[in-house]
Design an enzyme around this catalytic site. Structure first.
Site, PDB file in Angstrom:
ATOM      1  N   LYS A 118       0.792  -1.312  -0.144  1.00  0.00           N
ATOM      2  CA  LYS A 118      -0.186  -0.026  -0.120  1.00  0.00           C
ATOM      3  C   LYS A 118       0.687   1.240   0.058  1.00  0.00           C
ATOM      4  O   LYS A 118       0.332   2.283  -0.276  1.00  0.00           O
ATOM      5  CB  LYS A 118      -0.943  -0.058   1.036  1.00  0.00           C
ATOM      6  CG  LYS A 118      -1.961  -1.152   1.169  1.00  0.00           C
ATOM      7  CD  LYS A 118      -3.279  -0.734   2.160  1.00  0.00           C
ATOM      8  CE  LYS A 118      -2.863  -1.644   3.271  1.00  0.00           C
ATOM      9  NZ  LYS A 118      -4.131  -1.507   4.362  1.00  0.00           N
ATOM     10  N   ARG A 119       2.158   1.192   0.387  1.00  0.00           N
ATOM     11  CA  ARG A 119       2.944   2.223   0.482  1.00  0.00           C
ATOM     12  C   ARG A 119       3.431   2.642  -0.933  1.00  0.00           C
ATOM     13  O   ARG A 119       3.786   3.741  -1.197  1.00  0.00           O
ATOM     14  CB  ARG A 119       4.056   1.951   1.443  1.00  0.00           C
ATOM     15  CG  ARG A 119       4.902   3.137   2.099  1.00  0.00           C
ATOM     16  CD  ARG A 119       5.687   2.764   3.331  1.00  0.00           C
ATOM     17  NE  ARG A 119       6.383   1.350   3.169  1.00  0.00           N
ATOM     18  CZ  ARG A 119       7.261   1.242   2.310  1.00  0.00           C
ATOM     19  NH1 ARG A 119       8.242   2.179   1.841  1.00  0.00           N
ATOM     20  NH2 ARG A 119       8.008  -0.125   2.073  1.00  0.00           N
TER      21      ARG A 119
END
Ligand code: GLU
Length: 491
Positions: free
Chosen positions: A257-258
């Protein structure tokens, strides 16, 4: 090994620790496919034993995104089922006696080491470059009183597994064949807060819920020897293991997700991907199409043909271009009304702040009329607003692009004046009538090239040089609006 034709019970077991990961949908899809293929059940279990990492709203987002994708579960916290409760925080009474059983049998022991002591121990191990690291078993075989005499004592103990020397490190995976994992540490199974860790809870629940196949990401391979030990100690039959490949970014790194917005399931909704497109796309991750030219595949057909042997363990690359292509395909297979509903729902949910006053009933009507014009080149729903915005805005508020205006400046004045005359006199304000009358006047009589003749009209009506089909758009706007825009353009 479980009979491969018997109804299988599978589960997906996400932790509500943030907005849902695309991997949760990927795992759900394959679990569900096999449950449906065998006529079994697909269970949704919420693994919320890590209380420190819980994020409010995350559980609801898991339900929303999986339902949106049509990955429907047969049992779960929200709908109940014969093995309820399906939320681990509500099952603490189930785990505790099992921990006691393991302690009594000598398979597990209390550990009072404080976090500080554990950190120091790890540091010392690293500095000494010790070949085997992990918990040094200071507490093993000691009573509370004996341990309390030593430094680094904490009042509230945890419980650890006593990993035996003969721990089985190899196991058969349905997808990968015989695989092995490194020797585990004395894993904590009950935390100081009284909650079990994932490792204990997952085994207990999979067993009690009758799960026959554990299908999860490959990051859990290294945990499997611990789980197999627990099954052995508790005298339970282990499930079939299926470790799916991890989804990867273009650079082959694990999708996170980063780094990649597409790791968030909600991103696909926000962008305006259709659930059937994303589902179809995930069907192709690490799994071959039924034929070279058969990438478009309904879930039912995927299920009918489903076979673990076809899963490719090389981490599939998440190629958003492929998804765009699939989405375009599914967009164009919707009926006009369905697509209009989908576009309006998308604007309502994600773009209403870009549209002063939101979508009025009249604006919804305009979107509906414009759908056939914009559908051919639409990739994601979010693009629709940009394409229809000129139809929704007030005539006097139409932004006209300065470059576009400059490009058509040469003939603009005469073209627009002539167009106003022609359009005012038309009996019927229809696409064909406009096209014919304007061609006669601008091309045949005034001798302009077709492209040059219509460009100023386009800029006056839409504000830009590239837009949905011009006369169709003008028909939607109506005569009054068109004349107002033409007049404003030359004013
Ligand atoms: N709670 C674990 C996760 O969120 C589930 C892993 C498993 O399927 O065993 O990844």
């Amino acid at each position: 090994m479980t009979d491969s034709s018997a109804p299988a019970r599978l589960r997906v077991a996400p932790s509500p620790t943030g907005d849902p990961h695309v991997g949760t949908a990927y795992m759900s899809l394959f679990n569900l496919a096999y449950a449906r293929k065998t006529g079994g059940q697909f269970v949704l279990r919420i693994e919320d034993t890590d209380q420190a990492r819980l994020v409010a709203g995350s559980e609801a987002q898991i339900y929303d995104t999986l339902s949106w994708l049509g990955l429907d579960w047969d049992e779960g916290p929200d709908i109940g089922g014969p093995y309820a409760p399906y939320r681990q925080s509500e099952r603490l009474d189930t785990y505790r006696p099992i921990v006691d059983r393991l302690i009594e049998a000598g398979h597990a022991y209390y550990c009072w080491c404080s976090p500080d002591r554990l950190a120091q121990m790890r540091k010392a191990q690293e500095e000494a470059k010790q070949p085997t690291t992990g918990y040094d078993r200071l507490c093993w075989g000691k009573t509370r009183e004996e341990r309390a005499e030593l430094p680094g004592f904490s009042e509230t103990p945890v419980v650890r597994m006593l990993i035996p020397d003969d721990v089985e490190l190899s196991f058969t995976d349905q997808i990968r064949g015989l695989i092995s994992a490194p020797r585990p540490d004395d894993q904590v199974i009950l935390k100081a807060d009284g909650f079990p860790t994932y490792h204990l809870a997952v085994v207990v629940d999979d067993h009690l819920m009758g799960i026959t196949h554990v299908v999860r990401g490959e990051e859990w391979i290294s945990s499997t020897p611990k789980h197999i030990l627990l099954y052995r100690w508790l005298g339970w039959e282990a499930p079939v293991w299926c470790h799916m490949p991890l989804l990867r970014n273009q650079d082959k790194s694990k999708i996170s997700k980063r780094k990649n917005p597409a790791a968030r399931l909600l991103w696909f909704k926000e962008e305006g991907y259709l659930p059937q497109a994303l589902r179809n796309f995930l069907q192709l991750m690490g799994y071959p199409p039924q034929a070279d030219d058969a990438e478009v595949c309904a879930f039912e057909d995927f299920v009918a043909d489903f076979d673990w042997a076809k899963v490719n363990t090389v981490g599939p690359v998440f190629d958003v271009k492929k998804l765009d292509w699939l989405n375009g395909h599914y967009i164009r297979s919707l009926g006009d009304d369905e697509l209009a509903d989908a576009i309006c729902a998308h604007i309502d949910a994600y773009q209403s702040d870009e549209l002063p006053g939101g979508l009025t009933p009249r604006a919804r009507e305009v979107v509906r009329e414009a759908v056939p014009l914009i559908a051919p080149r639409l990739t994601v729903l979010k693009e629709a607003l940009g394409k229809v915005r000129f139809l929704l805005c007030e005539d006097e508020a139409l932004p006209v692009d300065a470059d576009a205006r400059a490009k058509v400046a040469t003939d603009a004045e005469s073209v627009i004046q002539a167009s106003i005359e022609v359009l005012s006199g038309l009996d019927e304000f229809t696409t064909d009538a406009m096209h014919d009358a304007l061609t006669t006047r601008l091309v045949d009589e005034m001798g302009l090239k077709k492209k040059l003749a219509f460009a100023p009209i386009r800029v006056a009506i839409t504000g830009v040089l590239v837009s949905p089909p011009l006369f169709e758009s003008m028909e939607i706007l109506g005569r009054e609006s068109c004349l107002a825009r033409l007049r404003a353009f030359v004013a």
